[in-house]
Design a protein around this motif. Structure first.
Motif, short mmCIF file in Angstrom:
data_model
loop_
_atom_site.label_atom_id
_atom_site.label_comp_id
_atom_site.label_asym_id
_atom_site.label_seq_id
_atom_site.Cartn_x
_atom_site.Cartn_y
_atom_site.Cartn_z
N GLN A 57 0.83 -1.21 0.00
CA GLN A 57 0.00 0.00 0.00
C GLN A 57 0.87 1.26 0.00
N ALA A 58 1.94 1.25 0.81
CA ALA A 58 2.83 2.42 0.87
C ALA A 58 3.51 2.66 -0.47
N SER A 59 3.87 1.56 -1.14
CA SER A 59 4.50 1.71 -2.46
C SER A 59 3.52 2.32 -3.46
N ARG A 60 2.26 1.87 -3.43
CA ARG A 60 1.26 2.42 -4.35
C ARG A 60 0.97 3.89 -4.04
N GLU A 61 0.86 4.20 -2.75
CA GLU A 61 0.59 5.59 -2.36
C GLU A 61 1.74 6.50 -2.79
N ALA A 62 2.98 6.02 -2.61
CA ALA A 62 4.14 6.84 -3.03
C ALA A 62 4.08 7.09 -4.54
N ARG A 63 3.70 6.05 -5.29
CA ARG A 63 3.59 6.25 -6.74
C ARG A 63 2.47 7.24 -7.10
N LEU A 64 1.33 7.13 -6.40
CA LEU A 64 0.22 8.06 -6.67
C LEU A 64 0.61 9.48 -6.31
N ILE A 65 1.28 9.66 -5.19
CA ILE A 65 1.70 11.00 -4.79
C ILE A 65 2.71 11.56 -5.78
N ALA A 66 3.63 10.70 -6.23
CA ALA A 66 4.63 11.15 -7.21
C ALA A 66 3.94 11.59 -8.50
N ASP A 67 2.94 10.81 -8.92
CA ASP A 67 2.21 11.20 -10.13
C ASP A 67 1.50 12.54 -9.93
N ALA A 68 0.95 12.72 -8.72
CA ALA A 68 0.27 13.99 -8.43
C ALA A 68 1.27 15.14 -8.42
N MET A 69 2.49 14.93 -7.87
CA MET A 69 3.52 15.95 -7.84
C MET A 69 3.90 16.37 -9.27
N ALA A 70 3.96 15.38 -10.13
CA ALA A 70 4.35 15.69 -11.51
C ALA A 70 3.27 16.46 -12.26
N ALA A 71 2.02 16.36 -11.79
CA ALA A 71 0.89 16.97 -12.51
C ALA A 71 0.60 18.40 -12.06
N VAL A 72 1.21 18.89 -10.99
CA VAL A 72 0.90 20.23 -10.49
C VAL A 72 2.15 21.10 -10.57
N PRO A 73 1.96 22.40 -10.59
CA PRO A 73 3.11 23.32 -10.61
C PRO A 73 3.91 23.19 -9.32
N ALA A 74 5.16 23.60 -9.34
CA ALA A 74 6.06 23.47 -8.19
C ALA A 74 5.55 24.25 -6.99
N GLU A 75 4.92 25.45 -7.23
CA GLU A 75 4.47 26.26 -6.09
C GLU A 75 3.28 25.61 -5.36
N GLU A 76 2.59 24.68 -5.97
CA GLU A 76 1.43 24.05 -5.32
C GLU A 76 1.78 22.71 -4.63
N ARG A 77 3.02 22.32 -4.79
CA ARG A 77 3.38 21.01 -4.26
C ARG A 77 3.42 20.98 -2.73
N GLY A 78 3.78 22.09 -2.12
CA GLY A 78 3.80 22.13 -0.65
C GLY A 78 2.43 21.90 -0.06
N ALA A 79 1.42 22.58 -0.61
CA ALA A 79 0.06 22.39 -0.10
C ALA A 79 -0.44 20.97 -0.36
N LEU A 80 0.01 20.41 -1.50
CA LEU A 80 -0.44 19.06 -1.84
C LEU A 80 0.12 18.02 -0.87
N ILE A 81 1.41 18.14 -0.56
CA ILE A 81 1.97 17.13 0.37
C ILE A 81 1.42 17.31 1.78
N MET A 82 1.05 18.54 2.18
CA MET A 82 0.42 18.73 3.49
C MET A 82 -0.95 18.07 3.53
N GLY A 83 -1.66 18.12 2.43
CA GLY A 83 -2.96 17.45 2.38
C GLY A 83 -2.82 15.95 2.47
N TYR A 84 -1.82 15.42 1.76
CA TYR A 84 -1.59 13.99 1.84
C TYR A 84 -1.14 13.59 3.24
N ALA A 85 -0.35 14.42 3.90
CA ALA A 85 0.11 14.11 5.26
C ALA A 85 -1.07 14.04 6.21
#
Length: 517
Positions: A57-85
């Motif tokens: 599950q952790a491996s799949r989640e890391a892949r999903l988060i990585a895909d999400a990171m690649a899909a958003v601009p760099a300035e929005e990545r901080g808010a995205l990882i806080m939401g995932y956290a």
């Protein structure tokens, strides 16, 4: 004769031969409890399956988060990882391919995946961790490496593996408080996302299940021990009482020993107790009979010995040839009497043992009695007495027995009938079938047997002789021997009045027919 007893080899024990029943019963139940305790091994397997599921599950989640990171601009990545956290309860870090830390949810204020300091926990957590370590050692569980923070991203094996964009790597670590820590990493193009989660819930779940299993095991163990002790008490205690009674009987204290019969028990122990009690009673009766027989033998032997001693003493003093001849005749009679008495005593004393070893065969009683009567008539009978035999017209059944012993029975009865019959009288023998048995009657024309004597005449050395018969002609064992032989053949012998109402006695021998149950 054949028996249905098991051979000693069938009843022998090997390793447990010298172990008492109580520890054996406990050992058997403890083995069953040990099998139940194997549930701890199952819990280790259960934990491993949960960890494998969480790693995937952790491996799949890391892949999903990585895909999400690649899909958003760099300035929005901080808010995205806080939401995932917040959603996953994990700590997220972003690393550059060089291992430089780009962003961290902890630096942004998230306190997820904080490692507990075991030194600050209470004693209950210390006990729980100690039990975890002990059980893991017993079951041989794989020990994960200790989790320690790294300065550089490339110090993490998962981050190094994630440099390959096609790989999403996850690992299991051991927190200082022995709870699992799961890390995972995946590449999202210009960086690597790294997640850290402290899976305390797995340890909590396993501990709860272990506690439940321990409670069940403790209750079952207590009940098993109590039931084992109860079972041992109900088996071992009566067996020890029976063994002590048997030892006292063996030591010659049969008369003072009371073997417990345990009448309330209907199991094998009760059957054994009653069998031993009956055996003890039979042994006591046999001892009494042996003592009485020895006393009777002593008494019977003393009479001819005393007579012989007097005659021998008289021979030393008497000079008259006629008187000497009379004394010698007394000595000869006493010698013959002693010889007959010793022979009968020997037969009577060995009869039980000989009957127990006898090989029974089918015997035609009609043919036996016919030959016996013909032989007696051919040799001649005293005082003009006649001997006759009448067989059952419908045919008599064969009996199962030893022919020589049965001949001895009827010879003794014929001798007894002849001795009591008046001159020129008749002694008759007859047979007839009665249900599944054969009845043989020996009737004479003598005075008969009084009712009070009809049982005592079968006792050893009990002799009621006809008037005019010389003293010492009979040992008093003939009817006793006859009864012993008949009893050994499963039959009965008794005396009654004649069926025709005439004066005389009728000795009735009843033997089971061959093939009857």
């Amino acid at each position: 004769m054949a028996t249905d007893l098991a051979s000693p080899r069938d009843l022998s024990l090997t390793w447990s031969a010298r172990v008492s029943l109580t520890p054996r019963i406990l050992a058997v139940n403890i083995i069953a409890l040990a099998m139940l305790a194997g549930g701890f091994f199952y819990l280790d397997s259960f934990r491993s399956r949960i960890l494998d599921s969480r790693i995937a599950q952790a491996s799949r989640e890391a892949r999903l988060i990585a895909d999400a990171m690649a899909a958003v601009p760099a300035e929005e990545r901080g808010a995205l990882i806080m939401g995932y956290a917040r959603d996953t309860g994990a700590r997220l870090r972003l690393y550059a391919p060089t291992g430089r830390l780009i962003d961290d949810t902890r630096a942004r204020g998230s306190r997820n995946a904080m490692m507990r300091d075991p030194d600050k926990d209470g004693w209950r957590q210390d006990v729980a961790r100690f039990l975890d370590g002990a059980i893991d050692t017993v079951v041989g569980a794989t020990r994960a490496p200790l989790f320690r923070e790294r300065r550089q991203g490339l110090d993490w094996p998962d981050v190094v593996a994630a440099l390959d964009p096609s790989v999403a790597r996850a690992s299991v670590w051991r927190a200082p408080d022995r709870t699992p820590v799961i890390t995972a990493a995946a590449s999202y193009g210009d960086g690597i996302v790294f997640t850290t989660a402290n899976a305390r819930d797995i340890t909590t779940t396993v501990r709860i299940e272990r506690f439940r299993l321990f409670v069940v095991l403790a209750i079952v163990s207590l009940l098993s021990i109590l039931l084992s002790l109860f079972l041992a008490r109900t088996i071992v205690r009566p067996l020890r009482r029976l063994a002590r009674a048997a030892v006292r009987v063996r030591l010659g204290r049969a008369r003072e020993v009371v073997v417990p019969r345990l009448p309330d028990r209907r199991d094998e122990i009760g059957l054994l107790a009653r069998a031993l009690s009956d055996m003890s009673g039979a042994l006591r009766a046999r001892i009494d009979a042996t003592e009485a027989f020895a006393a009777d033998v002593t008494h019977e032997l003393k009479n001819p010995l005393a007579s012989m001693r007097s005659a021998v003493d008289g021979l030393a003093r008497v000079k008259d040839p006629a008187l000497q001849e009379q004394l010698l005749a007394i000595v000869r009679d006493d010698v013959h009497r002693l010889d007959r008495l010793i022979t009968d005593i020997s037969d009577a004393s060995r009869l039980d043992a000989q009957l127990s070893r006898a090989k029974f065969e089918t015997v035609d009683i009609d043919a036996m009695l016919g030959a016996l009567v013909d032989g007696r008539n051919t040799r001649g009978l005293p005082r003009g007495i006649r001997l006759a035999f009448t067989a059952d017209p419908a045919g008599s059944p064969d009996v199962y027995g030893e022919a020589a012993r049965l001949v001895r029975v009827f010879e003794n009865l014929i001798d007894n009938a002849i001795s009591f019959s008046p001159d020129a009288d008749a002694v008759t023998l007859s047979t007839r079938r009665i249900d599944d048995a054969l009845e043989v009657r020996v009737e004479d024309g003598g005075p008969g047997v009084p009712d009070a004597e009809r049982e005592s005449i079968f006792r050893r050395f009990h002799s009621v002789r006809p008037d005019g018969e010389a003293f010492g002609r009979h040992s008093g064992l003939g009817l006793a021997i006859a009864r012993t032989i008949v009893d050994g053949h499963g039959g009965t012998i008794m005396v009654e009045s004649r069926e025709d109402g005439m004066s005389g006695a009728a000795f009735v021998v009843t033997l089971p027919a061959a093939g009857s149950d």
